[in-house]
Design a protein around this motif. Structure first.
Motif, PDB file in Angstrom:
ATOM      1  N   VAL A 119       4.092   4.331  -9.066  1.00 24.21           N
ATOM      2  CA  VAL A 119       2.708   3.701  -8.835  1.00 24.21           C
ATOM      3  C   VAL A 119       2.988   2.933 -10.321  1.00 24.21           C
ATOM      4  O   VAL A 119       2.686   1.400 -10.182  1.00 24.21           O
ATOM      5  N   GLU A 120       3.444   3.355 -11.163  1.00 24.11           N
ATOM      6  CA  GLU A 120       3.118   1.816 -12.680  1.00 24.11           C
ATOM      7  C   GLU A 120       4.051   1.229 -12.397  1.00 24.11           C
ATOM      8  O   GLU A 120       3.444   0.670 -13.176  1.00 24.11           O
ATOM      9  N   ARG A 121       5.249   1.212 -11.981  1.00 22.40           N
ATOM     10  CA  ARG A 121       5.794   0.946 -11.545  1.00 22.40           C
ATOM     11  C   ARG A 121       6.016  -0.270 -11.301  1.00 22.40           C
ATOM     12  O   ARG A 121       6.096  -1.951 -12.202  1.00 22.40           O
ATOM     13  N   VAL A 122       5.321  -0.581 -10.265  1.00 15.19           N
ATOM     14  CA  VAL A 122       5.168  -1.422  -9.085  1.00 15.19           C
ATOM     15  C   VAL A 122       4.023  -2.280  -9.456  1.00 15.19           C
ATOM     16  O   VAL A 122       4.046  -3.414  -9.719  1.00 15.19           O
ATOM     17  N   THR A 123       2.664  -0.878  -9.819  1.00 18.80           N
ATOM     18  CA  THR A 123       2.029  -2.497 -10.742  1.00 18.80           C
ATOM     19  C   THR A 123       2.166  -2.548 -11.802  1.00 18.80           C
ATOM     20  O   THR A 123       1.449  -3.760 -11.907  1.00 18.80           O
ATOM     21  N   ASN A 172       0.676  -1.248   0.369  1.00 19.79           N
ATOM     22  CA  ASN A 172      -0.257   0.172   0.262  1.00 19.79           C
ATOM     23  C   ASN A 172       0.973   1.536   0.253  1.00 19.79           C
ATOM     24  O   ASN A 172       0.880   2.376  -0.436  1.00 19.79           O
ATOM     25  N   LYS A 173       1.982   1.310   0.827  1.00 20.27           N
ATOM     26  CA  LYS A 173       3.114   2.258   0.688  1.00 20.27           C
ATOM     27  C   LYS A 173       3.627   2.349  -0.519  1.00 20.27           C
ATOM     28  O   LYS A 173       3.667   4.053  -1.486  1.00 20.27           O
ATOM     29  N   LEU A 174       3.828   1.898  -1.682  1.00 20.30           N
ATOM     30  CA  LEU A 174       4.779   1.723  -2.848  1.00 20.30           C
ATOM     31  C   LEU A 174       3.278   1.907  -3.547  1.00 20.30           C
ATOM     32  O   LEU A 174       3.343   2.891  -4.510  1.00 20.30           O
ATOM     33  N   LEU A 175       2.304   1.504  -3.644  1.00 22.70           N
ATOM     34  CA  LEU A 175       0.826   2.162  -4.285  1.00 22.70           C
ATOM     35  C   LEU A 175       0.412   3.509  -3.974  1.00 22.70           C
ATOM     36  O   LEU A 175      -0.251   4.191  -4.885  1.00 22.70           O
ATOM     37  N   SER A 176       0.971   3.738  -2.809  1.00 22.39           N
ATOM     38  CA  SER A 176       0.251   5.599  -2.413  1.00 22.39           C
ATOM     39  C   SER A 176       1.448   6.399  -2.459  1.00 22.39           C
ATOM     40  O   SER A 176       1.299   7.634  -2.219  1.00 22.39           O
ATOM     41  N   ASP A 177       2.475   6.265  -3.511  1.00 20.08           N
ATOM     42  CA  ASP A 177       3.545   7.101  -3.425  1.00 20.08           C
ATOM     43  C   ASP A 177       2.646   8.267  -4.651  1.00 20.08           C
ATOM     44  O   ASP A 177       2.180   7.727  -4.951  1.00 20.08           O
ATOM     45  N   PRO A 178       2.903  10.156  -4.380  1.00 18.14           N
ATOM     46  CA  PRO A 178       3.028  10.563  -4.699  1.00 18.14           C
ATOM     47  C   PRO A 178       3.485  10.773  -7.011  1.00 18.14           C
ATOM     48  O   PRO A 178       3.385  11.850  -7.123  1.00 18.14           O
TER      49      PRO A 178
END
Length: 166
Positions: free
Chosen positions: A141-145, A130-136
């Motif tokens: 976020v796109e890379r993690v997704t 959640n922390k990684l996907l909530s980064d501004p």
């Protein structure tokens, strides 16, 4: 005085509720069976279950109460991935442990989701996701997704590499 849990997940099994409960408590280090309720003589005619046989098994996993019922076969009463249980994991070792114990249907594996041998769906998820996907930073976020959409079992190191853009 014992505090009663407001909402309790309740699993309907044809047979094997006690086996399922014993299996789940073996997977979770703090798991325990807290109560077994047996069918009374008065229930034999209505249920077809013999008096004294296991009706429900109450057990705890991660401090949460669950109940498993030997309810017999009923059309339409099956487990579905539409309901799943999330296991938040701090480490890769935790993810690996739960994945090894709970994933029994390879075609059900996707993005941390797996199905166990009883048909229950679990999501085995790193707590940092959640922390990684909530980064501004939307690029991070796109890379993690993109990285996690390719995974069956989550790999924390690979998620962090994607986050950092390496």
């Amino acid at each position: 005085m014992t505090k009663v849990q407001k909402i309790t997940p309740f699993f309907w099994f044809d047979k094997g509720a006690e086996d399922a409960a014993k299996y789940y408590i073996s997977v979770f280090k703090d798991g325990k069976i807290t109560h077994i309720q047996r069918y009374a003589e008065a229930a034999v005619v209505a249920t077809g279950e013999p008096a004294g046989s296991v009706m429900t098994v109450e057990f705890e996993l991660g401090g949460m109460t669950f109940v498993a019922l030997n309810g017999g076969p009923v059309d339409g009463f099956t487990f579905s991935p539409a309901t799943s249980f999330v296991i938040n994991c701090e480490t890769q070792e935790e993810i690996d442990h739960f994945w090894e114990k709970l994933s029994a249907v390879s075609e059900a594996e996707q993005c941390g989701w797996c199905k166990d041998k009883f048909g229950i769906t679990w999501q085995i998820v790193p707590t940092d996701l959640n922390k990684l996907l909530s980064d501004p930073d939307s690029v991070k976020v796109e890379r993690v997704t993109r990285a996690f959409m390719q995974m069956k079992k989550f790999n924390i190191a690979e998620l962090k590499i994607a986050y950092e853009g390496k």
